[in-house]
Structure formats: structure tokens, C-alpha cells
Design an enzyme around this catalytic site. Structure first.
Site, PDB file in Angstrom:
ATOM      1  N   GLU A  42      -7.048 -39.595  12.195  1.00  0.00           N
ATOM      2  CA  GLU A  42      -6.518 -39.837  10.855  1.00  0.00           C
ATOM      3  C   GLU A  42      -5.816 -41.186  10.754  1.00  0.00           C
ATOM      4  OE1 GLU A  42      -7.373 -38.357   8.345  1.00  0.00           O
ATOM      5  OE2 GLU A  42      -8.257 -36.566   9.198  1.00  0.00           O
ATOM      6  N   TYR A 125      -1.001 -37.984   2.604  1.00  0.00           N
ATOM      7  CA  TYR A 125      -2.374 -37.630   2.962  1.00  0.00           C
ATOM      8  C   TYR A 125      -2.483 -37.157   4.410  1.00  0.00           C
ATOM      9  CZ  TYR A 125      -6.881 -38.010   5.022  1.00  0.00           C
ATOM     10  OH  TYR A 125      -7.978 -37.720   5.768  1.00  0.00           O
ATOM     11  N   ASP A 143      -7.454 -37.724  -0.488  1.00  0.00           N
ATOM     12  CA  ASP A 143      -7.777 -39.073  -0.027  1.00  0.00           C
ATOM     13  C   ASP A 143      -8.671 -39.726  -1.084  1.00  0.00           C
ATOM     14  OD1 ASP A 143     -10.239 -37.822   0.313  1.00  0.00           O
ATOM     15  OD2 ASP A 143     -10.796 -39.271   1.852  1.00  0.00           O
TER      16      ASP A 143
END
Length: 297
Positions: A42, A125, A143
DNA sequence: TACTCGTGGTT
DNA sequence: TAACCAAGAGT
């Protein structure tokens, strides 16, 4: 206010069924990735395409299979291993997150959304993504892909607003499946749909499982009418200079003399400002003898 | 809120 | 070919 769909659940099955068939086999989606693998991915995927992340991700996990392994090394090693992924402050923050996980959480990536959010480099996020993808929790994961899918399918706009709005968050929560594992699947599926089918430039509506329910398509796919989406100029900016300076330091084995940094950019004022910025950000460490290196602390 | 912060492939 | 775009965060 964005129109709320009357029956949000009608989108769940077609999107999740499509995902079951078309999901890419990405390394951070395999069970062996674990929460740390998900978190590393991520960080790397923030504003960065999958294809560029893949090789760096593999090397990173092989070298630092646990947060404590990364935390045990100098932050400069993280910056060096980051390579040319871009936005190298992410490497520093990932190192900082690993240190915090080691100190505060016994070396395990926390499950709690608030504790994730408290880690450096973890925003709205990423906290939701790690909680959802690594731990199967129910969170609205917003996102750029999901925002675009919802903008089109539900709101009937070609593109979402420039910045995430309260209306988008509310819509994302309203669309979230009730059951936790289904919600986690939905989050990954909507992201994948945006990445593979409902793309920014030329969406492949013929392959879309919800094309028949897409508000934007139903409206005739009208062009974006709002304020122009801010372009990213790069040539000649401080960012370009910072990139060139840091590239020299990444590729050097030891400390680098001032002259080696001066060689990458002609304009001395901008060059000095860029270097000062790198030092202020903790990406570069100035030494007493006038040389520079990646940070040891 | 609006801006900064890298890099490179695609159109 | 210059512009667009890519699993955002921090200030």
C-alpha cells in the site's frame, strides 16, 4: 448532494462475481503476504503503478520480511532500496511505521483502524485498505479507482471531484455490504474494476459487469464539465531537482562531495533550495566535512 | 483547501 | 509530443 441509489446491493454481486473471475494474481493478495506485505504494497502503490511496484516489492519483502527487520536498519537503507519508485518520503515513512510497529505493537501490524491511522505515512485510504485487505474488516476504501467507479456508476460524472468530499465518503459507506467478509471483497473488487475496466482515459464499458446500471453511460457518457483537473508539471520544478540530487546519493556507496551534487543542476539558488528541502525532510544527512549521505538515523 | 512531493509509461 | 495518469499523505 449526491443521489443515493435506491437499492445499493444490486451492484455487489455483479462486481464481486467479476472480481472472482478477473482479479490479477498480485503478490500482496496471496495469503503468504500477510499484513506486513499488504502494508508495504500500500505504501509503494500510493500514486505509483503496479508494474513499477512489483520488482521493488519482492526485493523489499525478501530483505525485510518483518517490520522489525526494517526497523533495525538505518532509514537511508530504506530510501536506497526504494529505488526509482518516486516520492521517496514514503520510504522514510514506511521505515518510521516499521519502527512504531516494533516499539508500540510488538512487531505486528495493528488491526485497529485508529492505530493504523496513527502510523507515519498511513492516511485515510491506507488505514482502511490494510484493515480491509489484511484483516478482512468492513471499511469504506476510497482510492482513485473506487472514486472514479462510483462517480460514473452512481453519480453519472466522468470523473470524481479533485479532492475527496464528504458526499463521496457517505456514498461509499452507503454502498458497503453489511457482512464483513463481503465488504472486504467489495473493496478489492471495486478497486480492481477501476484499475482494469473503468479506467480514467478510455474505459472498457463493453467488459463492465455493471454497464447496464451505470449512470454515466446511461446519460450518454458526457464529458467532464467541472473545473479542469490540475495538471502535474514537472520539468524545471524543485521536485525534479530533488530527484536528481537524491539519485546521486542513492547510487553512491558512501558520502558524496558537494561538487557531485552541484553537477546535477545548473541554477544554484534552486539547487540549494532543493537540497535544503531534502535535509529538512530527513532524506539527506549533511556531514561536518561538507559531504552528504543518506540518513543513518 | 490547495499545494507539494518523483518517476516513467501511455496517448 | 506535451499532457495525462498512477492503490495518497502531510501540511
Amino acid at each position: 448532494m449526491t443521489a443515493m441509489p435506491q437499492t445499493p446491493t444490486v451492484l455487489h454481486a455483479p462486481v464481486i462475481d467479476w472480481f472472482d473471475e478477473h482479479a490479477r494474481d498480485l503478490p500482496w493478495r496471496r495469503p503468504e503476504a500477510g499484513p506486513w506485505g499488504v502494508m508495504v504494497s500500500e505504501f509503494m502503490l500510493q500514486q505509483t503503478p503496479v508494474s513499477r511496484v512489483l520488482p521493488v516489492y519482492e526485493q523489499w519483502l525478501a530483505r525485510w520480511p518483518r517490520p522489525a527487520d526494517l526497523a533495525a536498519e538505518p532509514p537511508g537503507e530504506a530510501v536506497r532500496a526504494w529505488g526509482r519508485l518516486g516520492y521517496p518520503r514514503r520510504a522514510l515513512r514506511l521505515h518510521g511505521a516499521a519502527a512504531a510497529i516494533t516499539e508500540r505493537h510488538g512487531g505486528d501490524v495493528p488491526r485497529d483502524h485508529a492505530k493504523l491511522l496513527a502510523l507515519p505515512g498511513v492516511g485515510e485510504y491506507t488505514a482502511a485498505a490494510v484493515a480491509s485487505f489484511a484483516y478482512g474488516q468492513r471499511h469504506a476504501v476510497l482510492d482513485t479507482n473506487v472514486r472514479r467507479v462510483f462517480a460514473r456508476a452512481v453519480s453519472g460524472a466522468q470523473y470524481p471531484p479533485n479532492a475527496t468530499t464528504a458526499a463521496e465518503r457517505k456514498l461509499a459507506r452507503a454502498l458497503l455490504p453489511e457482512e464483513e467478509p463481503v465488504a472486504a471483497r467489495w473493496a478489492a473488487a471495486t478497486m480492481e474494476l477501476g484499475a482494469l475496466v473503468c479506467t480514467a482515459r478510455t474505459p472498457s464499458c463493453a467488459r463492465c459487469p455493471i454497464a447496464g446500471r451505470c449512470a454515466w453511460k446511461a446519460a450518454g457518457s458526457p464529458a467532464h464539465d467541472g473545473p479542469p483537473r490540475r495538471g502535474q508539471t514537472y520539468a524545471g520544478t524543485d521536485r525534479q531537482v530533488r530527484g536528481k540530487l537524491l539519485a546521486v546519493l542513492r547510487e553512491a556507496v558512501g558520502p558524496v562531495p558537494q561538487s557531485a551534487l552541484d553537477a546535477v543542476w545548473d541554477e544554484p539558488v534552486q539547487r540549494a533550495r532543493a537540497l535544503d528541502g531534502l535535509v529538512a525532510d530527513g532524506l539527506v544527512e549533511p556531514l561536518a566535512d561538507g559531504t552528504y549521505r543518506l540518513p543513518l538515523t
